[in-house]
Design an enzyme around this catalytic site. Structure first.
Site, PDB file in Angstrom:
ATOM      1  N   GLU A  25       0.829  -1.213   0.000  1.00 56.46           N
ATOM      2  CA  GLU A  25       0.000   0.000   0.000  1.00 56.46           C
ATOM      3  C   GLU A  25       0.864   1.265   0.000  1.00 56.46           C
ATOM      4  OE1 GLU A  25      -1.312   1.814   3.457  1.00 56.46           O
ATOM      5  OE2 GLU A  25      -0.930   0.097   4.765  1.00 56.46           O
ATOM      6  N   LYS A 159      -3.627  -1.667  14.164  1.00 56.26           N
ATOM      7  CA  LYS A 159      -2.832  -0.664  14.873  1.00 56.26           C
ATOM      8  C   LYS A 159      -3.252  -0.512  16.339  1.00 56.26           C
ATOM      9  CE  LYS A 159      -3.360   2.095  11.430  1.00 56.26           C
ATOM     10  NZ  LYS A 159      -3.376   1.594  10.083  1.00 56.26           N
TER      11      LYS A 159
HETATM   12  N1  PSU Z   1      -0.227   0.695   8.719  1.00 57.58           N
HETATM   13  C1  PSU Z   1       0.777   1.479   9.167  1.00 57.58           C
HETATM   14  N2  PSU Z   1       0.640   2.832   8.991  1.00 57.58           N
HETATM   15  C2  PSU Z   1      -0.458   3.383   8.350  1.00 57.58           C
HETATM   16  C3  PSU Z   1      -1.494   2.533   7.865  1.00 57.58           C
HETATM   17  C4  PSU Z   1      -1.313   1.196   8.087  1.00 57.58           C
HETATM   18  O1  PSU Z   1       1.761   0.983   9.734  1.00 57.58           O
HETATM   19  O2  PSU Z   1      -0.522   4.578   8.189  1.00 57.58           O
HETATM   20  C5  PSU Z   1      -2.705   3.109   7.125  1.00 57.58           C
HETATM   21  C6  PSU Z   1      -3.243   2.021   6.220  1.00 57.58           C
HETATM   22  O3  PSU Z   1      -3.243   2.535   4.909  1.00 57.58           O
HETATM   23  C7  PSU Z   1      -4.643   1.738   6.714  1.00 57.58           C
HETATM   24  C8  PSU Z   1      -5.051   3.098   7.209  1.00 57.58           C
HETATM   25  O4  PSU Z   1      -5.467   1.241   5.704  1.00 57.58           O
HETATM   26  O5  PSU Z   1      -3.853   3.523   7.887  1.00 57.58           O
HETATM   27  C9  PSU Z   1      -6.266   3.024   8.079  1.00 57.58           C
HETATM   28  O6  PSU Z   1      -6.865   4.282   8.149  1.00 57.58           O
HETATM   29  P1  PSU Z   1      -8.357   4.472   8.704  1.00 57.58           P
HETATM   30  O7  PSU Z   1      -8.269   4.124  10.143  1.00 57.58           O
HETATM   31  O8  PSU Z   1      -8.672   5.934   8.476  1.00 57.58           O
HETATM   32  O9  PSU Z   1      -9.243   3.567   7.889  1.00 57.58           O
END
Ligand code: PSU
Ligand code: MN
Length: 302
Positions: A25, A159
């Site tokens: 990604e 996370k």
């Molecule tokens: N993993 C990481 N750092 C990030 C992300 C994932 O170590 O920044 C990103 C990914 O792209 C994931 C997004 O899909 O954060 C999730 O964001 P949200 O909670 O707004 O859906």
């Protein structure tokens, strides 16, 4: 396909030769990590996949064109430009329409990868159910996208800033298999273990790929999460992480940060509080996951 998508020659060749491909990604490059660590991670993740005999396809949007296999210049744009949009499934089409530079999240990256038959995907931590979701309804589209596609996703859990109890349960509700690589418990991203048991722990890469092979015959049309712990030397204690998270959450509230800005805000704050210990852990776990993904994909196709 059409001129909205562009597959790099490198990735196209891999598709033609039926070589193992691992999608990566780009939101973690643009919004997850600061410059220049983001460039280092992007490059080293590609090398980690390719050193294990698979081909990496970093996905992102440049001037409204969806690129499957970003080159170095394009990665630099997403890493340095402050106007890069973060696109999930709800807003990706608008960035294409407006010819923007945009980075794809887990949700949109696996949607695109699936369109091109790319099964494997590696990231750091997926999005999930946020703390206080009962009030905000903030649940990452990553979870739904994982249940709409059948990708094999190598990650260190979801996370730590999320409600990992609710995220674990919701994965089960959505039919997403949670397996561990050398772990009995779902990892907590920056920390090694949550209290939640994986559906199965596999000790060997070949056992995982045998399971995935069977799974593809079963037509299980949901994704499978393969959990890989943060490398031990960079792991941080759960108690310490939770302390930083609670301070960051107060600051987010005070600054009225919500929606898609919340995850990047919290990560940045916590990197500051931790004197970049969390950043170091984040960098190492992403590259470690890319490495494992390269191995499993290679084994799966041989
Ligand atoms: N993993 C990481 N750092 C990030 C992300 C994932 O170590 O920044 C990103 C990914 O792209 C994931 C997004 O899909 O954060 C999730 O964001 P949200 O909670 O707004 O859906
Ligand atoms: Mn959200």
């Amino acid at each position: 396909m059409n001129n909205l998508f562009e597959i790099s020659n490198h990735v196209q060749k891999a598709i033609d030769l039926k070589k193992p491909i691992v999608a990566l990604e780009s939101t973690l490059i643009s919004h997850g990590l600061p410059y220049p660590d983001n460039i280092k991670v992007a490059k080293e993740s590609i090398s980690a996949v390719e050193d294990n005999g698979s081909i990496a396809a970093t996905i992102g949007i440049i001037n409204g064109k969806v690129k499957i296999g970003l080159n170095e210049d394009e990665i630099n744009i997403l890493a340095k430009d402050n106007n890069v949009q973060k696109v999930s499934n709800h807003n990706i089409n608008l960035s294409i329409f407006k010819k923007e530079n945009a980075a794809t999240t887990v949700a949109s990256t696996i949607s695109i990868a699936s369109t091109f038959g790319i099964k494997f995907f590696a990231t750091g931590g997926i999005g999930g159910v946020h703390l206080n979701a009962e009030d905000t309804y903030d649940i990452s589209a990553d979870l739904y996208s994982l249940s709409e596609h059948s990708n094999y996703v190598i990650c260190s859990g979801a996370k730590s800033i999320l409600d990992l109890n609710k995220t674990y349960e919701f994965l089960e509700t959505l039919g997403i298999t949670r397996i561990g690589y050398k772990t009995d418990y779902m990892p907590g991203f920056w920390y090694s273990e949550t209290k939640h048991q994986v559906d199965n722990n596999f000790e060997k890469v070949s056992d995982i790929s045998n399971f995935l092979k069977l799974n593809s015959k079963l037509k299980h049309n949901k994704s499978i999460l393969i959990f890989n712990k943060v490398p031990e030397i960079n792991a941080i204690s759960k108690e310490q992480i939770n302390e930083w998270i609670s301070i960051a959450l107060v600051r987010a509230k005070k600054n009225k940060i919500s929606g898609k800005a919340l995850t990047p805000f919290l990560i940045k704050e916590i990197n500051n509080f931790s004197n970049n210990k969390t950043l170091k852990a984040n960098v190492s776990l992403i590259i470690n996951n890319a490495n494992l993904a390269g191995k499993i994909a290679k084994n799966f196709y041989s």
